[in-house]
Motif scaffolding. Sequence first.
Motif, short mmCIF file in Angstrom:
data_model
loop_
_atom_site.label_atom_id
_atom_site.label_comp_id
_atom_site.label_asym_id
_atom_site.label_seq_id
_atom_site.Cartn_x
_atom_site.Cartn_y
_atom_site.Cartn_z
N UNK A 194 14.45 -0.91 5.54
CA UNK A 194 15.70 -0.92 4.80
C UNK A 194 15.69 0.21 3.78
N UNK A 195 16.87 0.55 3.27
CA UNK A 195 16.96 1.59 2.24
C UNK A 195 16.45 1.06 0.90
N UNK A 196 16.24 -0.25 0.79
CA UNK A 196 15.87 -0.86 -0.49
C UNK A 196 14.37 -0.98 -0.71
N UNK A 197 13.58 -0.59 0.25
CA UNK A 197 12.13 -0.56 0.07
C UNK A 197 11.81 0.30 -1.15
N UNK A 198 10.91 -0.15 -2.03
CA UNK A 198 10.67 0.52 -3.31
C UNK A 198 9.22 0.31 -3.73
N UNK A 199 8.80 1.08 -4.73
CA UNK A 199 7.43 0.99 -5.25
C UNK A 199 7.45 0.31 -6.62
N UNK A 200 6.63 -0.71 -6.76
CA UNK A 200 6.45 -1.38 -8.04
C UNK A 200 5.02 -1.25 -8.53
N UNK A 201 4.75 -1.77 -9.73
CA UNK A 201 3.41 -1.68 -10.28
C UNK A 201 3.11 -2.91 -11.13
N UNK A 202 1.87 -3.36 -11.08
CA UNK A 202 1.38 -4.44 -11.93
C UNK A 202 0.06 -3.98 -12.53
N UNK A 203 -0.36 -4.64 -13.60
CA UNK A 203 -1.62 -4.24 -14.22
C UNK A 203 -2.41 -5.47 -14.68
N UNK A 204 -3.72 -5.28 -14.80
CA UNK A 204 -4.63 -6.32 -15.27
C UNK A 204 -5.87 -5.63 -15.81
N UNK A 205 -6.67 -6.37 -16.54
CA UNK A 205 -7.92 -5.81 -17.06
C UNK A 205 -9.10 -6.05 -16.13
N UNK A 206 -8.90 -6.84 -15.08
CA UNK A 206 -9.94 -7.05 -14.07
C UNK A 206 -9.27 -7.43 -12.77
N UNK A 207 -10.00 -7.32 -11.68
CA UNK A 207 -9.44 -7.62 -10.37
C UNK A 207 -9.00 -9.07 -10.28
N UNK A 208 -9.63 -9.95 -11.04
CA UNK A 208 -9.29 -11.37 -10.98
C UNK A 208 -8.06 -11.72 -11.80
N UNK A 209 -7.51 -10.73 -12.53
CA UNK A 209 -6.26 -10.95 -13.25
C UNK A 209 -6.46 -11.61 -14.60
N UNK A 210 -5.34 -12.11 -15.16
CA UNK A 210 -4.00 -12.22 -14.57
C UNK A 210 -3.30 -10.86 -14.49
N UNK A 211 -2.45 -10.71 -13.45
CA UNK A 211 -1.71 -9.48 -13.22
C UNK A 211 -0.30 -9.59 -13.79
N UNK A 218 16.86 10.91 0.87
CA UNK A 218 15.80 10.03 1.35
C UNK A 218 16.08 8.62 0.84
N UNK A 219 15.55 7.63 1.53
CA UNK A 219 15.75 6.24 1.11
C UNK A 219 14.56 5.40 1.52
N UNK A 220 14.47 4.21 0.93
CA UNK A 220 13.38 3.32 1.24
C UNK A 220 12.00 3.87 0.95
N UNK A 221 11.79 4.47 -0.24
CA UNK A 221 10.47 5.04 -0.54
C UNK A 221 9.42 3.96 -0.74
#
Length: 351
Positions: A241-258, A275-278
């Motif tokens: 779809x054209x709505x595919x997009x990139x987001x981001x989350x962060x945490x201080x360790x792989x176990x989270x919380x994210x 272009x669309x759907x990056x």
Amino acid sequence: MMRTVLLGLALGVSSGGATTMFMNPLIPSDAPDPGCLVVDTKYICTHTFENDAGVFPIYSSSDMVEWTYEGPALDYYTSNITSWAIDDHWAPEIHPSPANDGTYLLYHTALTKDNKLCLGVAHSDSATGPFSDSHELLCNNDAAQVAKGIGFIDCTLFVNQTTGTPYLVWKIDGNAGGEHTPIMAAELTADGMALVNGAETDRIELIRNDLSWESICTEGPWIVSRGEYLYLFYSGNMYDTVHYSVGVARATSISGPWEKKGDPILTVGDNSTGFSGPGHCSVIEPINDAGSNADGDYPSEYAMVYHAHVGYDGSSARNMLLDTMVFGNDGWPFMRDGTHPTETTEAVPAY
């Protein structure tokens, strides 16, 4: 091995010879799910594709503009891929072995002979391949999910920079069966070629689709360490779809919380563009002048390599694109040149 030189759509160097310019796309052909890394003074990328030569073409570049085709990561005769996988070869990534022995690992998705989407791994002495000892790494053994056609896809490698502990990070393909799509992690052996004992059940959920823009899907994970945080880059919504997009989350360790940033950092929304759907990105540090990074030093810019559909059309070919990502004073990343894929001549990310 025969190598073919490919050119991006634009190449320009400033009169001082310091600034390389580019214009999207980097690779103007179907090149979805790019997985990229830096090795010495070369950028190396691969992506979803197969033909008679093999699976996952590999390209190298010294400037991110002129690309050389190095050959397939996995050929059908020496890689062992045909012993266990038959189709749906997706989302390849090449990483230095966590064993720090100068070798490289290829992680990817494939459909097995028993018709399950699983994660695979292969090994090479060179980042440009060819890779061998291809084998199944992890499959979904939840019978109820398997009955719905839910497999495992989109894997990446994360290595704890303090302990050296490697983790496999992947997507449970829940949208194939009407379920959520958690991004999961599990510890790997020191060489990155297998899960540690107990990791079959000892798994960590990082995030899942719970924001409106993500719709029925989160996928394509990639983790960057910077300062006190780990940053998980992921794609939301559907790839076709054209709505595919990139987001981001962060945490201080792989176990989270994210913690998710919220809105996507790369998207086109309802706006028609070239272009669309990056999405499905790799986030890598630019090559610096010395060809390696100083301890404790972080780049001012990062290269986000991703795919996007040509035009405002979710069914068109997905080209490989590049845009520059930076970090704000609030510690969150954003795209240097706006939230849409760029269509004009821009400077290649600089360290």
